[in-house]
Motif scaffolding. Structure first.
Motif, PDB file in Angstrom:
ATOM      1  N   UNK A 127       0.837  -1.213   0.000  1.00  0.00           N
ATOM      2  CA  UNK A 127       0.000   0.000   0.000  1.00  0.00           C
ATOM      3  C   UNK A 127       0.865   1.255   0.000  1.00  0.00           C
ATOM      4  N   UNK A 128       2.022   1.218   0.670  1.00  0.00           N
ATOM      5  CA  UNK A 128       2.939   2.354   0.641  1.00  0.00           C
ATOM      6  C   UNK A 128       3.549   2.522  -0.739  1.00  0.00           C
ATOM      7  N   UNK A 129       3.891   1.403  -1.375  1.00  0.00           N
ATOM      8  CA  UNK A 129       4.450   1.459  -2.722  1.00  0.00           C
ATOM      9  C   UNK A 129       3.426   2.018  -3.700  1.00  0.00           C
ATOM     10  N   UNK A 130       2.171   1.585  -3.570  1.00  0.00           N
ATOM     11  CA  UNK A 130       1.115   2.103  -4.437  1.00  0.00           C
ATOM     12  C   UNK A 130       0.925   3.594  -4.221  1.00  0.00           C
ATOM     13  N   UNK A 131       0.904   4.017  -2.953  1.00  0.00           N
ATOM     14  CA  UNK A 131       0.725   5.439  -2.637  1.00  0.00           C
ATOM     15  C   UNK A 131       1.875   6.251  -3.207  1.00  0.00           C
ATOM     16  N   UNK A 132       3.099   5.752  -3.079  1.00  0.00           N
ATOM     17  CA  UNK A 132       4.254   6.452  -3.639  1.00  0.00           C
ATOM     18  C   UNK A 132       4.161   6.566  -5.152  1.00  0.00           C
ATOM     19  N   UNK A 133       3.756   5.495  -5.804  1.00  0.00           N
ATOM     20  CA  UNK A 133       3.599   5.516  -7.266  1.00  0.00           C
ATOM     21  C   UNK A 133       2.481   6.466  -7.681  1.00  0.00           C
ATOM     22  N   UNK A 134       1.411   6.478  -6.909  1.00  0.00           N
ATOM     23  CA  UNK A 134       0.291   7.377  -7.218  1.00  0.00           C
ATOM     24  C   UNK A 134       0.723   8.837  -7.096  1.00  0.00           C
ATOM     25  N   UNK A 135       1.512   9.147  -6.069  1.00  0.00           N
ATOM     26  CA  UNK A 135       1.988  10.522  -5.891  1.00  0.00           C
ATOM     27  C   UNK A 135       2.866  10.935  -7.070  1.00  0.00           C
ATOM     28  N   UNK A 136       3.766  10.064  -7.481  1.00  0.00           N
ATOM     29  CA  UNK A 136       4.645  10.371  -8.618  1.00  0.00           C
ATOM     30  C   UNK A 136       3.816  10.583  -9.883  1.00  0.00           C
ATOM     31  N   UNK A 137       2.846   9.714 -10.120  1.00  0.00           N
ATOM     32  CA  UNK A 137       2.000   9.845 -11.307  1.00  0.00           C
ATOM     33  C   UNK A 137       1.196  11.148 -11.273  1.00  0.00           C
ATOM     34  N   UNK A 138       0.662  11.493 -10.116  1.00  0.00           N
ATOM     35  CA  UNK A 138      -0.132  12.718 -10.005  1.00  0.00           C
ATOM     36  C   UNK A 138       0.733  13.969 -10.131  1.00  0.00           C
TER      37      UNK A 138
ATOM     38  N   UNK B 274       3.430  14.109 -11.955  1.00  0.00           N
ATOM     39  CA  UNK B 274       3.731  14.176 -13.381  1.00  0.00           C
ATOM     40  C   UNK B 274       2.554  14.764 -14.162  1.00  0.00           C
ATOM     41  N   UNK B 275       1.346  14.367 -13.809  1.00  0.00           N
ATOM     42  CA  UNK B 275       0.150  14.910 -14.451  1.00  0.00           C
ATOM     43  C   UNK B 275       0.021  16.402 -14.163  1.00  0.00           C
ATOM     44  N   UNK B 276       0.296  16.787 -12.915  1.00  0.00           N
ATOM     45  CA  UNK B 276       0.258  18.205 -12.551  1.00  0.00           C
ATOM     46  C   UNK B 276       1.281  18.995 -13.344  1.00  0.00           C
ATOM     47  N   UNK B 277       2.478  18.447 -13.499  1.00  0.00           N
ATOM     48  CA  UNK B 277       3.511  19.115 -14.297  1.00  0.00           C
ATOM     49  C   UNK B 277       3.065  19.271 -15.750  1.00  0.00           C
ATOM     50  N   UNK B 278       2.487  18.231 -16.314  1.00  0.00           N
ATOM     51  CA  UNK B 278       2.045  18.288 -17.710  1.00  0.00           C
ATOM     52  C   UNK B 278       0.924  19.313 -17.903  1.00  0.00           C
ATOM     53  N   UNK B 279      -0.087  19.269 -17.055  1.00  0.00           N
ATOM     54  CA  UNK B 279      -1.215  20.197 -17.206  1.00  0.00           C
ATOM     55  C   UNK B 279      -0.822  21.624 -16.835  1.00  0.00           C
ATOM     56  N   UNK B 280      -0.096  21.793 -15.735  1.00  0.00           N
ATOM     57  CA  UNK B 280       0.349  23.131 -15.336  1.00  0.00           C
ATOM     58  C   UNK B 280       1.307  23.721 -16.358  1.00  0.00           C
ATOM     59  N   UNK B 281       2.186  22.888 -16.876  1.00  0.00           N
ATOM     60  CA  UNK B 281       3.107  23.347 -17.919  1.00  0.00           C
ATOM     61  C   UNK B 281       2.368  23.773 -19.178  1.00  0.00           C
ATOM     62  N   UNK B 282       1.322  23.051 -19.527  1.00  0.00           N
ATOM     63  CA  UNK B 282       0.521  23.400 -20.703  1.00  0.00           C
ATOM     64  C   UNK B 282      -0.195  24.736 -20.500  1.00  0.00           C
TER      65      UNK B 282
ATOM     66  N   UNK C 100       3.121  29.217 -13.531  1.00  0.00           N
ATOM     67  CA  UNK C 100       4.452  28.616 -13.507  1.00  0.00           C
ATOM     68  C   UNK C 100       4.937  28.380 -12.085  1.00  0.00           C
ATOM     69  N   UNK C 101       4.706  29.337 -11.201  1.00  0.00           N
ATOM     70  CA  UNK C 101       5.115  29.181  -9.800  1.00  0.00           C
ATOM     71  C   UNK C 101       4.344  28.061  -9.103  1.00  0.00           C
ATOM     72  N   UNK C 102       3.041  28.009  -9.325  1.00  0.00           N
ATOM     73  CA  UNK C 102       2.232  26.948  -8.713  1.00  0.00           C
ATOM     74  C   UNK C 102       2.699  25.581  -9.207  1.00  0.00           C
ATOM     75  N   UNK C 103       2.918  25.462 -10.501  1.00  0.00           N
ATOM     76  CA  UNK C 103       3.365  24.198 -11.083  1.00  0.00           C
ATOM     77  C   UNK C 103       4.752  23.827 -10.588  1.00  0.00           C
ATOM     78  N   UNK C 104       5.671  24.783 -10.606  1.00  0.00           N
ATOM     79  CA  UNK C 104       7.035  24.517 -10.146  1.00  0.00           C
ATOM     80  C   UNK C 104       7.053  24.102  -8.678  1.00  0.00           C
TER      81      UNK C 104
END
Length: 96
Positions: A4-15, A17-25, A50-54
């Motif tokens: 469950x910790x591994x899943x949570x860690x992977x979910x955080x990384x994925x989210x 990355x999604x935040x970076x992609x959408x915020x960057x766009x 840019x500041x929020x995304x960064x």
């Protein structure tokens, strides 16, 4: 580390990355609109997003790659988010 910790860690990384992609766009299109119109409010809008995304990404990266605690990462993220929202607020009231 439990599954469950591994899943949570992977979910955080994925989210993050999604935040970076959408915020960057959003930041990219706001900056592109600023370049087209030369409107200071759009420049501030791009900087604010840019500041929020960064901050979102930097908080996670600092926590993962340094010995800083998760609370420290949250503080970094919160500082950038607050600064970004301050700039976005300015963008809404800037004279064009």
């Amino acid at each position: 580390m439990s599954s469950s910790q591994a899943f949570a860690g992977s979910a955080v990384v994925a989210l993050k990355a999604l935040t970076l992609a959408l915020g960057g766009t959003i930041t990219y299109f706001a900056f592109k609109a600023y370049r087209r119109t030369n409107a200071p409010a759009l420049r501030a809008f791009a900087v604010g997003f840019g500041l929020v995304t960064a901050g979102t990404v930097l908080g996670g990266v600092v926590h993962q790659l340094t010995s800083l605690s998760i609370e420290g990462g949250i503080v970094i993220e919160s500082v950038f988010t607050a600064l970004g929202f301050g700039v976005l607020t300015y963008a809404l009231y800037a004279r064009t």
